[in-house]
Design a protein around this motif. Sequence first.
Motif, PDB file in Angstrom:
ATOM      1  N   GLU A 204     -66.965  11.491 -12.741  1.00 56.19           N
ATOM      2  CA  GLU A 204     -68.386  11.531 -12.384  1.00 56.19           C
ATOM      3  C   GLU A 204     -69.281  11.889 -13.564  1.00 56.19           C
ATOM      4  O   GLU A 204     -70.496  11.977 -13.418  1.00 56.19           O
ATOM      5  N   GLU A 205     -68.708  12.086 -14.718  1.00 54.24           N
ATOM      6  CA  GLU A 205     -69.511  12.417 -15.898  1.00 54.24           C
ATOM      7  C   GLU A 205     -70.291  11.189 -16.369  1.00 54.24           C
ATOM      8  O   GLU A 205     -69.841  10.050 -16.235  1.00 54.24           O
ATOM      9  N   GLU A 206     -71.463  11.451 -16.956  1.00 53.50           N
ATOM     10  CA  GLU A 206     -72.286  10.382 -17.500  1.00 53.50           C
ATOM     11  C   GLU A 206     -71.973  10.197 -18.983  1.00 53.50           C
ATOM     12  O   GLU A 206     -71.867  11.167 -19.726  1.00 53.50           O
ATOM     13  N   ASN A 207     -71.854   8.923 -19.389  1.00 56.96           N
ATOM     14  CA  ASN A 207     -71.611   8.563 -20.790  1.00 56.96           C
ATOM     15  C   ASN A 207     -70.352   9.227 -21.367  1.00 56.96           C
ATOM     16  O   ASN A 207     -70.322   9.655 -22.519  1.00 56.96           O
ATOM     17  N   SER A 208     -69.336   9.315 -20.542  1.00 57.40           N
ATOM     18  CA  SER A 208     -68.052   9.801 -21.033  1.00 57.40           C
ATOM     19  C   SER A 208     -67.357   8.689 -21.817  1.00 57.40           C
ATOM     20  O   SER A 208     -67.822   7.542 -21.850  1.00 57.40           O
ATOM     21  N   ILE A 209     -66.249   9.012 -22.450  1.00 59.24           N
ATOM     22  CA  ILE A 209     -65.497   8.008 -23.207  1.00 59.24           C
ATOM     23  C   ILE A 209     -65.064   6.863 -22.303  1.00 59.24           C
ATOM     24  O   ILE A 209     -65.168   5.681 -22.675  1.00 59.24           O
ATOM     25  N   ARG A 215     -67.850   0.087 -19.817  1.00 60.72           N
ATOM     26  CA  ARG A 215     -69.012  -0.798 -19.961  1.00 60.72           C
ATOM     27  C   ARG A 215     -68.754  -1.871 -21.014  1.00 60.72           C
ATOM     28  O   ARG A 215     -69.230  -3.009 -20.884  1.00 60.72           O
ATOM     29  N   PHE A 216     -68.002  -1.486 -22.051  1.00 66.56           N
ATOM     30  CA  PHE A 216     -67.667  -2.471 -23.089  1.00 66.56           C
ATOM     31  C   PHE A 216     -66.886  -3.640 -22.486  1.00 66.56           C
ATOM     32  O   PHE A 216     -67.197  -4.800 -22.748  1.00 66.56           O
ATOM     33  N   PHE A 217     -65.876  -3.336 -21.668  1.00 67.55           N
ATOM     34  CA  PHE A 217     -65.064  -4.400 -21.062  1.00 67.55           C
ATOM     35  C   PHE A 217     -65.878  -5.232 -20.082  1.00 67.55           C
ATOM     36  O   PHE A 217     -65.743  -6.462 -20.038  1.00 67.55           O
ATOM     37  N   VAL A 218     -66.723  -4.585 -19.290  1.00 68.58           N
ATOM     38  CA  VAL A 218     -67.549  -5.310 -18.317  1.00 68.58           C
ATOM     39  C   VAL A 218     -68.507  -6.263 -19.024  1.00 68.58           C
ATOM     40  O   VAL A 218     -68.666  -7.431 -18.630  1.00 68.58           O
TER      41      VAL A 218
END
Length: 288
Positions: A204-209, A215-218
């Motif tokens: 649930e963390e934002e901008n985690s690794i 997001r890169f894969f999506v």
Amino acid sequence: MASGFFAILDDVAALLDDVAAMSKIATKKTAGILGDDLAVNAEKASGFVSKRELPVLWAISKGSLLNKIIILPIAFLLSAFLPWAVTLVLVLGGIYLAFEGAEKIYEFFVPHEHEYITADTQPMTKEEILELEKTKVKSAIVTDFILSIEIVIIALGAVINEPLVTQIAVVSVVALIATVGVYGIVALIVRMDEFGTRLINLNEEENSISDIIGRFFVNALPKVIKALSVIGTLALLLVSGGIFVHNIDLIHHILPNVPSIIVEFLAGLVVGFIALLLFEATKKLFKK
């Protein structure tokens, strides 16, 4: 007796070495078609509901294997009894490849009308979704059949002067690679966005690794498919041009001082646009 047995083993080992070496050469020659096959099938296998992507891909893979089973015996019969027909089919396949590459370039640079389909606001029933899925699978298998002919003939052309046993072994290996390798990579590509989504939802963390990687894969999936399409188009022209340069003496001796890769690309491009012009002219003639 023992010496005869070891002699047979030595012959088998030598044959396997030849098959491995020739398979490597034949695979390199079919790399352009494999790239286009990869791009086409990645596009056709995407766009389904997430849980249906792999079943659809498996259905297309089975159809691809059946295509190879149909094509391979016919190709070997031509090689055994009508070897000149292999070169003829190879050149005709090259014209088709060049036409396909030129058509993609033409559609990219020249504005043309697109067929627009109005989206139905009513949700599709389960039966309608399955029927649409079957239609897309059939379309993908038909496309695979055409590409499989080209792959098999190009691979066969690379070993046409070898003994028939070597031809059968090498072309069968290339055909297997064309199915297992291509569809294995397609499976990884079409699941990139699903894998990325799982990473994003990992915590649930934002901008985690995991969010950044997810997001890169999506975001990478549509770019990968587009890049494969561009690479496949260039490869189509290079492969087709190589077929013309190496099998047609008139083209083989044109521009002897120019690097072969440029000659092959130009040959594929010119023949492709000639084929495209003839196709468009014939289409307009039949419309009239």
